[in-house]
Design a protein around this motif. Structure first.
Motif, PDB file in Angstrom:
ATOM      1  N   UNK A   6      94.715-134.303 -34.509  1.00 15.96           N
ATOM      2  CA  UNK A   6      93.646-134.323 -33.504  1.00 15.96           C
ATOM      3  C   UNK A   6      93.924-135.221 -32.307  1.00 15.96           C
ATOM      4  N   UNK A   7      94.902-136.146 -32.399  1.00 14.41           N
ATOM      5  CA  UNK A   7      95.158-137.089 -31.304  1.00 14.41           C
ATOM      6  C   UNK A   7      96.483-136.848 -30.592  1.00 14.41           C
TER       7      UNK A   7
ATOM      8  N   UNK B  51     100.661-145.457 -15.352  1.00 14.22           N
ATOM      9  CA  UNK B  51     101.013-144.052 -15.477  1.00 14.22           C
ATOM     10  C   UNK B  51     101.749-143.861 -16.797  1.00 14.22           C
ATOM     11  N   UNK B  52     101.794-142.642 -17.271  1.00 11.88           N
ATOM     12  CA  UNK B  52     102.362-142.390 -18.594  1.00 11.88           C
ATOM     13  C   UNK B  52     103.841-142.759 -18.679  1.00 11.88           C
TER      14      UNK B  52
ATOM     15  N   UNK C 137      98.267-141.679 -23.628  1.00 18.86           N
ATOM     16  CA  UNK C 137      97.109-141.503 -22.742  1.00 18.86           C
ATOM     17  C   UNK C 137      96.114-142.651 -22.890  1.00 18.86           C
ATOM     18  N   UNK C 138      95.867-143.095 -24.113  1.00 16.58           N
ATOM     19  CA  UNK C 138      94.934-144.195 -24.343  1.00 16.58           C
ATOM     20  C   UNK C 138      95.452-145.497 -23.727  1.00 16.58           C
TER      21      UNK C 138
END
Length: 99
Positions: free
Chosen positions: A90-91, A63-64, A54-55
């Protein structure tokens, strides 16, 4: 067809194939430009914290599925870089280039 036209065609095909192979060899030896998206992707993955899909997608306006394809195709297969991934609480899944 006459023998003359057949041999001329064979010479053209051989010449074209040789030129094509020379171009391909020159392409694989070159390094990515400093301002290219591929070099930006490599820089993001070389950071100690790495980067998530995503980052990377947000930073490069991709796009992913394009990010995943670039990691698998360009970085792993063509450039033979060792890209590792690990799941961080968390990521999510974080990718980085192992040195």
């Amino acid at each position: 067809m006459s023998k003359a036209s057949t041999s001329t065609r064979a010479k053209r095909t051989t010449k074209h194939a040789t030129a094509k192979n020379a171009k391909g060899a020159a392409k694989t030896a070159s390094a990515p430009r400093a301002e290219s998206k591929q070099s930006q992707l490599i820089a993001m993955l070389k950071q100690p914290d790495g980067a998530t899909i995503a980052e990377i997608a947000k930073a490069l306006h991709w796009q992913s599925h394009t990010v995943r394809g670039a990691i698998a195709g360009a970085l792993k297969k063509k450039l033979e870089l060792n890209v590792e991934s690990e799941k961080v609480d968390d990521r999510g899944r974080v990718y980085r280039i192992a040195e």
